[in-house]
Design a protein around this motif. Structure first.
Motif, mmCIF file in Angstrom:
data_model
loop_
_atom_site.group_PDB
_atom_site.id
_atom_site.type_symbol
_atom_site.label_atom_id
_atom_site.label_comp_id
_atom_site.label_asym_id
_atom_site.label_seq_id
_atom_site.Cartn_x
_atom_site.Cartn_y
_atom_site.Cartn_z
ATOM 1 N N THR A 136 -34.211 58.579 -11.668
ATOM 2 C CA THR A 136 -34.052 59.235 -10.366
ATOM 3 C C THR A 136 -32.839 60.149 -10.301
ATOM 4 N N GLU A 250 -31.214 72.839 -10.075
ATOM 5 C CA GLU A 250 -31.283 71.546 -10.752
ATOM 6 C C GLU A 250 -30.006 71.383 -11.579
ATOM 7 N N ARG A 264 -28.429 64.078 -9.103
ATOM 8 C CA ARG A 264 -29.134 64.408 -7.844
ATOM 9 C C ARG A 264 -28.194 64.853 -6.734
ATOM 10 N N LYS A 270 -26.512 67.287 -1.883
ATOM 11 C CA LYS A 270 -27.769 67.145 -2.609
ATOM 12 C C LYS A 270 -28.004 68.369 -3.492
ATOM 13 N N SER A 273 -33.918 69.458 -4.389
ATOM 14 C CA SER A 273 -34.643 68.540 -3.495
ATOM 15 C C SER A 273 -34.043 67.132 -3.514
ATOM 16 N N GLU A 275 -34.343 65.278 -6.099
ATOM 17 C CA GLU A 275 -35.146 64.595 -7.131
ATOM 18 C C GLU A 275 -35.003 65.382 -8.427
ATOM 19 N N ARG A 281 -37.353 67.774 -15.858
ATOM 20 C CA ARG A 281 -38.401 66.866 -16.354
ATOM 21 C C ARG A 281 -39.027 67.399 -17.632
#
Ligand code: PMP
Length: 305
Positions: A136, A250, A264, A270, A273, A275, A281
């Motif tokens: 996460t 990111e 994250r 933040k 998002s 995530e 990924r």
């Protein structure tokens, strides 16, 4: 964290029982931080255990020793064998290897020519920051501690003394409830994590800080750069201001221990998002495919036992 010690360790040319690999309290390294080391992972692959980029790690080991004029009384072929032997002696597959060389007992004073002790330890290690961190993402903070200024302590050497900086950064972060600390260089520009390199994503491109930003030139960082280029993803090495951490789409950190771990949030803000993002990924998938031997290995980076 308690640790179950492995049975065997390689020390100065022989496999010994763990408890027998000892040194004197007056060893130079204990007083002056004069050690150099590596952290290397061995993965289980469909063709058996394979050490990832062992030769590149050992090259950096000798480079670190060279910067500090530390003779290493074993050559690369001998240490390669030592790494393989100590994994086998412990009956390990997936594990973490720790080659270390340090100035031992043999005189007093900073410039004493103490003999170099060499060891290769190995232990079982899963996700360094825990499975949920890798799935996460972690919450990071910018440390109040900077990395060393140029021409003070060379961050390009993986030397024990450098990890006093890393300890200040990591311990501050843990004390304040964060997963990891990110340091700025003495210039005030972004450097790296306590023990990890950084990648920021803007508009589908990867940005990472340059070797002149007081970083360790990470082997995982290089792996991600090579993988990204082969996937047609642009990688840009450049100085970045702190606020880019808050603005990027990111953010992830990488290193042998943390592998590729998403971030994250930074300083409670933040990232994207909140995530792990699509490029993070994608890079994780490519990275784990490579190290676990399920994807092609065009560079011969998997060294089988
Ligand atoms: N920076 C620092 C300060 C580190 O300690 C590490 C871990 N060796 C890294 C970056 C990542 O380097 P590597 O990918 O070679 O493990």
């Amino acid at each position: 964290m308690s640790m179950q010690y492995p049975e065997k360790i390689w020390h100065n040319g022989a496999i010994k029982n763990w408890a027998e690999a000892t040194t004197h309290v007056m060893a130079h390294a204990i007083h002056y931080g004069s050690s150099v080391f590596e952290g290397v992972r061995c993965y289980d692959t469909p063709n058996g255990p394979a050490i990832f980029r062992l030769q590149d790690h050992l090259k950096r080991f000798y480079t670190s020793a060279h910067i500090y004029d530390m003779p290493v009384p074993f050559d690369r072929a001998q240490l390669t064998q030592a790494c393989k032997d100590v994994i086998r002696a412990n009956n390990f597959g997936k594990c973490y290897l720790r080659p270390v060389a340090f100035r031992g007992l043999g005189g007093f004073g900073l410039s004493a020519d103490c003999p170099t002790d060499v060891a290769v330890a190995v232990w079982q290690m899963g996700e360094y920051l825990g499975q949920s961190a890798t799935d996460t993402g972690i919450d990071a903070m910018v440390s109040s501690w900077n990395r060393p200024a140029p021409n003070t302590i060379p961050t390009g050497a993986k030397a024990g003394g450098n990890y006093l900086s890393g300890q200040l950064i990591a311990r501050e972060a843990r004390r304040l409830g964060f997963g990891e600390g990110i340091a700025l260089a003495s210039t005030g520009l972004l450097s790296e994590g306590a023990g990890e390199n950084l990648f920021l994503v803007f508009d589908g491109k990867l940005y990472t800080t340059p070797v002149s930003a007081a970083i360790l030139n990470g082997i995982t960082r290089n792996t991600i750069m090579v993988l990204a280029k082969s996937m047609g993803i642009e990688v840009i090495e450049q100085d970045l201001p702190r606020e880019y951490l808050y603005l990027c789409d990111e953010l992830f950190m990488c290193g042998t221990a943390v592998e590729l771990t998403p971030i994250r949030s930074v300083d409670g803000k933040k990232i994207g998002s909140g995530e792990p993002g699509p490029l993070t990924r994608k890079m994780r998938e490519a990275f784990f495919g490579l190290v676990k031997g399920t994807a092609p290995d065009p560079h011969g980076w998997l060294e089988y036992l």
